[in-house]
Design a protein around this motif. Structure first.
Motif, short mmCIF file in Angstrom:
data_model
loop_
_atom_site.label_atom_id
_atom_site.label_comp_id
_atom_site.label_asym_id
_atom_site.label_seq_id
_atom_site.Cartn_x
_atom_site.Cartn_y
_atom_site.Cartn_z
N UNK A 68 0.55 -1.66 -0.01
CA UNK A 68 0.10 0.32 0.41
C UNK A 68 0.57 1.11 -0.16
N UNK A 69 2.17 1.01 -0.47
CA UNK A 69 3.09 2.26 -0.18
C UNK A 69 2.40 3.10 -1.15
N UNK A 70 2.34 4.56 -0.84
CA UNK A 70 1.81 5.51 -1.67
C UNK A 70 3.25 5.90 -3.27
N UNK A 71 3.33 6.50 -4.37
CA UNK A 71 2.84 6.53 -5.10
C UNK A 71 4.47 7.33 -4.46
N UNK A 72 4.51 8.89 -3.53
CA UNK A 72 5.53 9.55 -3.51
C UNK A 72 6.14 8.97 -2.31
#
Length: 146
Positions: A47-51
């Motif tokens: 679930x790591x965000x693109x940022x």
């Protein structure tokens, strides 16, 4: 919505490695390390965000560049030291050798390794120690050693 999965980063790392192999310089390797690290992070935490993925990519690329730069510098210096590796004659310049035959009229011969070389220089007797000053083709220019 478009979702980035881990293998996208690894595919990017593979493309960057191919670019590293085909282009001069060492830049794409560091970017490939960053992309591979971002892919690993995405495997561990899907679930790591693109940022955060981009941050991991940037941090690992910069850290690998800083960490590996001294190693690549040492490798370049080692290669520069082998500049005469394929130039047999140039590797003899500065070497001290003993004349097997006298130099008469400015010309003589010397055995060196498994070969015999023509030498030029001042007249000297056989057994004299000389230093190789230069190489001209297959001929060594020698000078007496002090």
């Amino acid at each position: 919505m478009f979702k980035i999965v881990f293998w996208y980063w690894w595919a990017l790392a593979a493309v960057l490695l191919v670019a590293e192999m085909t282009l001069p310089g060492v830049v794409f390797l560091f970017l490939a390390i960053g992309a591979a690290a971002a892919g690993v992070v995405l495997v561990v935490v899907p679930e790591t965000s693109i940022e955060w993925q981009l941050a991991v990519f940037a941090v690992f690329a910069a850290a690998s560049a800083l960490a590996l730069r001294p190693i690549f510098r040492r490798l370049q210096q080692a290669r520069a030291g082998d500049a005469t590796l394929n130039s047999r004659g140039q590797s003899l310049v500065g070497r001290t050798i003993v004349l097997d035959e006298p130099i008469l009229g400015g010309r003589g011969r010397v055995k060196l390794g498994d070969g015999s070389w023509s030498v030029t220089g001042p007249d000297m007797v056989a057994g004299a120690r000389v230093r190789v000053a230069a190489v001209n083709g297959t001929e060594l220019r020698v000078e007496p050693t002090p």
